[in-house]
Design a protein around this motif. Sequence first.
Motif, PDB file in Angstrom:
ATOM      1  N   ARG A  79      -9.324  17.475  41.275  1.00 23.84           N
ATOM      2  CA  ARG A  79      -8.603  16.409  40.322  1.00 23.84           C
ATOM      3  C   ARG A  79      -7.447  15.596  41.000  1.00 23.84           C
TER       4      ARG A  79
ATOM      5  N   TRP B 168      -9.126  13.024  43.331  1.00 23.89           N
ATOM      6  CA  TRP B 168      -9.824  11.783  42.327  1.00 23.89           C
ATOM      7  C   TRP B 168      -8.484  11.038  41.862  1.00 23.89           C
ATOM      8  N   THR B 169      -7.422  11.752  41.683  1.00 25.29           N
ATOM      9  CA  THR B 169      -6.214  10.938  41.313  1.00 25.29           C
ATOM     10  C   THR B 169      -5.496  10.000  42.367  1.00 25.29           C
TER      11      THR B 169
ATOM     12  N   TRP C 288      -8.401   7.090  42.817  1.00 31.24           N
ATOM     13  CA  TRP C 288      -8.161   6.028  41.798  1.00 31.24           C
ATOM     14  C   TRP C 288      -6.855   5.102  41.887  1.00 31.24           C
TER      15      TRP C 288
ATOM     16  N   THR D  31       0.878  13.054  39.385  1.00 28.03           N
ATOM     17  CA  THR D  31       0.498  14.329  39.573  1.00 28.03           C
ATOM     18  C   THR D  31       1.707  15.253  39.053  1.00 28.03           C
TER      19      THR D  31
END
Length: 59
Positions: free
Chosen positions: A2, A5-6, A9, A46
């Motif tokens: 994750r 992907w953070t 993006w 995050t």
Amino acid sequence: MRFIWTLIWSFLLSNMAFYVLGSMQGGKFDFTTASIFGVVFALFITVVGEMLPKEVEEH
């Protein structure tokens, strides 16, 4: 996964936003500034995501 992907993006969306806003104002696109902003934004998202309380599953 994750976190990857953070980062991806936020990198893509910040570069897109810098490009669109720069072209609307008649300025030039600076890839370095947009990329640094994307990484800082990913770190911020995050940290905020990790600070949120976790939901407890009830059975």
